[in-house]
Each structure stands twice: as C-alpha cells, then as structure tokens.
Scaffold this motif. Structure first.
Motif, mmCIF file in Angstrom:
data_model
loop_
_atom_site.group_PDB
_atom_site.id
_atom_site.type_symbol
_atom_site.label_atom_id
_atom_site.label_comp_id
_atom_site.label_asym_id
_atom_site.label_seq_id
_atom_site.Cartn_x
_atom_site.Cartn_y
_atom_site.Cartn_z
ATOM 1 N N TYR A 79 0.347 -4.942 11.726
ATOM 2 C CA TYR A 79 0.651 -3.637 11.117
ATOM 3 C C TYR A 79 -0.713 -3.159 10.472
ATOM 4 O O TYR A 79 -1.124 -3.953 9.708
ATOM 5 N N ILE A 80 -0.810 -1.990 10.414
ATOM 6 C CA ILE A 80 -1.700 -1.324 9.557
ATOM 7 C C ILE A 80 -0.950 -0.056 8.969
ATOM 8 O O ILE A 80 -0.480 0.878 9.710
ATOM 9 N N LEU A 81 -1.049 0.287 7.554
ATOM 10 C CA LEU A 81 -0.191 1.009 7.020
ATOM 11 C C LEU A 81 -1.503 1.724 5.889
ATOM 12 O O LEU A 81 -2.365 1.181 5.448
ATOM 13 N N LYS A 82 -1.334 3.051 5.856
ATOM 14 C CA LYS A 82 -2.004 3.881 4.938
ATOM 15 C C LYS A 82 -1.288 4.536 3.952
ATOM 16 O O LYS A 82 -0.055 5.191 4.112
ATOM 17 N N ILE A 83 -1.741 4.717 2.685
ATOM 18 C CA ILE A 83 -1.122 5.580 1.581
ATOM 19 C C ILE A 83 -2.277 6.625 1.665
ATOM 20 O O ILE A 83 -3.355 6.494 1.385
ATOM 21 N N ASP A 84 -1.905 7.975 2.292
ATOM 22 C CA ASP A 84 -2.758 8.817 2.530
ATOM 23 C C ASP A 84 -2.091 10.194 2.676
ATOM 24 O O ASP A 84 -0.941 10.485 2.990
ATOM 25 N N LYS A 85 -3.019 11.293 2.932
ATOM 26 C CA LYS A 85 -2.494 12.616 3.242
ATOM 27 C C LYS A 85 -2.285 12.593 4.909
ATOM 28 O O LYS A 85 -2.569 11.722 5.566
ATOM 29 N N THR A 86 -1.419 13.351 5.247
ATOM 30 C CA THR A 86 -1.241 13.628 6.469
ATOM 31 C C THR A 86 -1.911 14.613 7.461
ATOM 32 O O THR A 86 -1.542 14.331 8.908
ATOM 33 N N ARG A 102 -3.809 5.598 -4.391
ATOM 34 C CA ARG A 102 -3.172 6.667 -4.185
ATOM 35 C C ARG A 102 -3.188 7.526 -2.881
ATOM 36 O O ARG A 102 -2.378 8.484 -2.236
ATOM 37 N N LEU A 103 -4.700 7.440 -2.235
ATOM 38 C CA LEU A 103 -5.108 8.047 -1.025
ATOM 39 C C LEU A 103 -6.142 7.093 -0.563
ATOM 40 O O LEU A 103 -6.715 6.373 -1.007
ATOM 41 N N SER A 104 -6.213 7.481 0.848
ATOM 42 C CA SER A 104 -7.222 6.470 1.569
ATOM 43 C C SER A 104 -7.089 5.107 1.294
ATOM 44 O O SER A 104 -8.088 4.302 1.179
ATOM 45 N N THR A 105 -5.773 4.851 1.109
ATOM 46 C CA THR A 105 -5.475 3.380 0.820
ATOM 47 C C THR A 105 -4.960 2.567 1.793
ATOM 48 O O THR A 105 -3.851 2.888 2.333
ATOM 49 N N PHE A 106 -5.792 1.679 2.542
ATOM 50 C CA PHE A 106 -5.043 0.749 3.615
ATOM 51 C C PHE A 106 -4.623 -0.661 3.049
ATOM 52 O O PHE A 106 -5.005 -1.171 2.213
ATOM 53 N N MET A 107 -3.598 -0.941 4.007
ATOM 54 C CA MET A 107 -3.023 -2.287 3.816
ATOM 55 C C MET A 107 -2.659 -2.771 5.222
ATOM 56 O O MET A 107 -2.410 -2.061 6.289
#
Length: 482
Positions: free
Chosen positions: A207-214, A341-346
């Motif tokens: 999985y790749i998740l982001k905390i980001d805008k839509t 809080r933005l453009s944050t990948f995990m």
C-alpha cells in the motif's frame, strides 16, 4: 547448421523486441542542438518538448521530448504531457509538468532518462514563480537538496536532475527532472496488490498512502485539472472513494462527528485523511480498504494507549520506527512547512510494518515561509496556525513524548551528524549545486526569462547556507539534550 541459423534468427527477433520496448527511436544519435536560446558551453541537459496541440491539465496530450547534452542529442522519445500540481498550478506562471514516455503507438514505455532507472512516469518541476516577484525558492535547490540528503541517509528519494527546458520553441527556464513517486522496484519497492488479493497472505501489502489535498487527476481521477483553476473546494473534497479518515483528531480525541463533510467545514481542521495512492481509488477493493484503515487505527490506538513510563511498547508492532525518525529528521532539517500534513507519503510492504516516506515537495521550506519560527520544531505547526484545513496529526508530538523514540532519534542524529548531515557536507552539497547552476549560466537564463532583471542569486544561496548551518546547530542543542 539450419538449427543454428534458426536460433540466431530467434535471438535477433528477441533482441529487436527488447530494444523496441526500452529504447525509443533516435536514442543517443548525436543530432546537434538547435535551441531557442544560446546556452554557450553549458553542461546542463537541455530538454526540448514539442506538442501538436495545447497542453491540458488532463488528459496528457501527445508530444516529443528530446534531450541534449553538450548540444548533442542523447534521447528522442514520444511522450504524453500534462500540467500538474494543485495550488502551485493555480498560482505559478512557471508551470510544472507530468510526463509519460511512450512508444510510437502511444503506449507507455519504460525509458532510462539521463541515466536514471528506466520507467515511464516523470515530472518536470519548476520553482513557483508568480509575477512580478513572488518566488518560493530563489535558489532553485530546495527539492534537490532535500532529496539528495534523504537518499544519502540510506532512504529512497526521487532521483533528480537539473535541466533547462524549451517548450514549443520557447525557453522556459531551469527545471528539476525527477522520478514520480510510485510503486516500482527502483522507486517505492512494494508488492503489487491486485483487486483479487484479499486472502490473509496477500492483503497485507503493498500500500501507498498520502496525507494530502484531493485536487489533481492523480488523486480524484474524475476531473481534469482545469476544473480546479478557480475551484479551491476540490483541494478538500474527501470521499469514501478516495480516502479514509483517522478515528482520532489532532488533539488525540476520538472523533464523534461523521467523516466526509463539505470542503473546509468548521471541523475540517481536526481531521486527518489518508488518500489512496496505491492501489489507486479505482482499483482498491472494499476488503483492502478495510484492512489498511484498521491497520492505521490499530497503530494510532496503540500509540495513544501505550504507557511510556514502562518499557513495553505495542505501537512498534505497526510501524518501522527508524523510517519515522529519518522522516522527522529530514523534514526538520529542511524546515518543511508542509511536512507531516501535506505531500506526506507512507507505504507498507506485504507482511511488513508501516514506513514513512519518501520525502516529497520541499518548495516551502528552509525558513522561508515564517509560519513556524526557525528555532522550533515543524511538528509544532498547530501551535502557530489554527483552523488550517491541513494540520499536523497527533502522531509526532506523541512520539516525542516517548523516551525510547527520543533515545533512538538521538542515536540516529549523532550517527548522521558524523557523516552525511555534518555541517561541512551539507554546505558542500549546497555550494556544489549552486556552482553547477551558476558556472553554466543557467541562473542568468532562468531569471532573465521570468523576472527580466538582474537577480542576486549569491545572496539567496548564502541565506540558504546560513539557515542550514543554524538549523543543524539548533537541532544539535535540542536532540543532544534528550
């Protein structure tokens, strides 16, 4: 003898097919450069892009990309190209681009660009410039420096090359050609996860998740980017289709109000959403969504309920703590105001723990923004900014309450400061990068294009060096006192 001839023919056919799949027509043919601007003896790669139609935000339009080094063509490939970015797309006169290398039939094809591992998805990032004089990164190095440091720390970060770009006969300045972050053995190296992978052995990754805008076609997949030219609401339009919400707010309280409210609703600042990046929203199935959401919830619950006065930790069952530490270090060194809080990948590999990274999008950093003082942690963003639609999740301040996390952070910091993050090495990287751009006169050409005036680049570079020197020393004072 006939058998040998047959084998030879088969070999030639296989060779031809393999070459046609990996090398576009005109590769490394040495054709001389005819450019829109005189570049003298510049050693910086020169990229010429031509399109038959106007570039859109979505979908990609067909074009051709040629790359020259020392005025000799080393690559000629068909491409698809589109504008990219959300806020930066709207406000910047110097647009960034998403590029797909293609074969003659218009299909994506893996190509090694400027010696980077072969892939089909690439990005040309321009520093944000808004007339007459708003420039986010006057050094043009913010992304590059951060990515180089993170990679030197032993992590994957987008491999990047400075280039100068000409678009349809017009010179448009210095860009950074970089790898798009995606699942790939040479990028984010996780397992493929198909819609049929729901059994216990496979559903755990990758999985790749982001905390980001839509906003952006890469996230929503339902509108062209032109839809967002003046529609800021779609930066903040979270749905069950594209994301899931943390069960906890930024203040560590369990959330009781419903998710997926209207954009910029009064409770939005309390929420953290995780956007599906891989599998894409259109591909991830209900079981996979449930798995990764429950995994994140189990981690967050453990992080909040673990008793840090004891030696027992359960949150470490869910995360790779070293990756969190390295992610913290690079965001803090770079003063990345969007960090966490933005453009944050995990990402999470099959059977593995959640890892933070890769690092991404550092154009508002290095002390230039001012929302967080240079003598405080970026994780304390919420102390200085209230009711932003995107706040820092509770994870980071909670982790910094854990003596074990801080002890491991201290050990890692001492290790890095002795080599790749030593002040002399960081300043050397900054100086060498700036010299590369100035000796080849790319800075003059770029700023003549975008400002039309003489630009004091050396002053901007010296400010960056001063920031880095002081920031590293300040982090020493804090971390070594743990």
């Amino acid at each position: 003898m006939l058998k040998l001839k047959s084998l030879f023919v088969v070999f030639i056919v296989i060779l031809f097919v393999n070459c046609s799949q990996n090398e576009p027509v005109g590769y490394d043919d040495g054709k001389p450069l005819v450019s829109a601007i005189e570049i003298g003896n510049s050693e910086i790669p020169y990229v010429k892009i031509t399109t038959a139609t106007t570039i859109l935000n979505e979908p990609k339009v067909a074009g051709e990309m040629e790359i020259y080094i020392n005025k000799k063509r080393i690559l000629d490939t068909k491409i698809g190209i589109e504008y990219r970015g959300s806020t930066s797309y709207r406000i910047s006169d110097k647009k960034s681009f998403g590029i797909e290398t293609r074969d003659a039939s218009g299909n994506g094809i893996n190509v090694s660009v400027l010696g980077l591992p072969a892939e089909e998805d690439w990005i040309l990032t321009g520093d944000v410039f808004q007339a007459p004089n708003t420039i986010f990164d006057r050094t043009l190095m913010y992304h590059y420096i951060g990515y180089e440091l993170f990679r030197a720390m032993g992590n994957y970060a987008s491999r990047s090359k400075f280039v100068e770009v000409e678009l349809n006969g017009t010179y448009i300045g210095v860009y950074v050609l970089m790898e798009k972050l995606k699942k790939d053995s040479n990028r984010i190296n996780i397992e493929s996860l198909s819609s049929t992978d729901t059994d216990a052995g496979k559903i755990t990754g990758g999985y790749i998740l982001k905390i980001d805008k839509t906003s952006g076609s890469d996230v929503l997949g339902t509108h062209p980017l032109s839809y967002y030219d003046s529609n800021w609401d779609d930066d903040c339009r979270y749905t069950e289709y594209n994301s899931f919400r943390s069960n906890y707010d930024i203040n560590r309280n369990q959330i009781t109000f419903a998710p997926y409210g209207a954009p910029y609703n009064s409770n939005k600042y309390l929420e953290t959403y995780f956007v599906y990046d891989y599998p894409k929203p259109e591909n991830i199935n209900a079981a996979q969504k449930a798995y990764i959401k429950n995994y994140i919830d189990a981690f967050e619950t453990a992080l909040l309920t673990d008793n840090f006065s004891t030696n027992t930790r359960t949150y470490t069952n869910y995360i790779d703590r070293k990756s969190f530490i390295d992610f913290f270090i690079i965001n803090e060194v770079a003063g990345n105001i969007d960090g966490y809080r933005l453009s944050t990948f995990m990402h999470k590999a099959r059977g593995g723990k959640l890892k933070m990274g890769p690092i991404w999008d550092l154009n508002i950093g290095y002390g230039a923004d001012g929302r967080v003082p240079v003598n405080d942690w970026i994780i304390n963003y919420n102390t200085y900014v209230t009711n932003d639609a995107w706040m820092v999740p509770f994870w980071w301040k909670r982790l910094m309450e854990d003596p074990q996390f801080k002890s491991e952070l201290k050990t890692r910091w001492i290790e890095l400061r002795a080599n790749v993050l030593s002040t002399p090495k960081v300043i050397e990287l900054t100086s060498n990068t700036a010299n590369y751009l100035t000796v080849n006169s790319a800075i003059v050409r770029n700023y003549t294009k975008w400002t039309g005036i003489s630009f004091d680049y050396n002053s901007s570079v010296n400010q960056l060096k001063t920031y880095l020197t002081n920031r590293l020393a300040w982090m020493d004072s804090k971390i070594l006192a743990f």
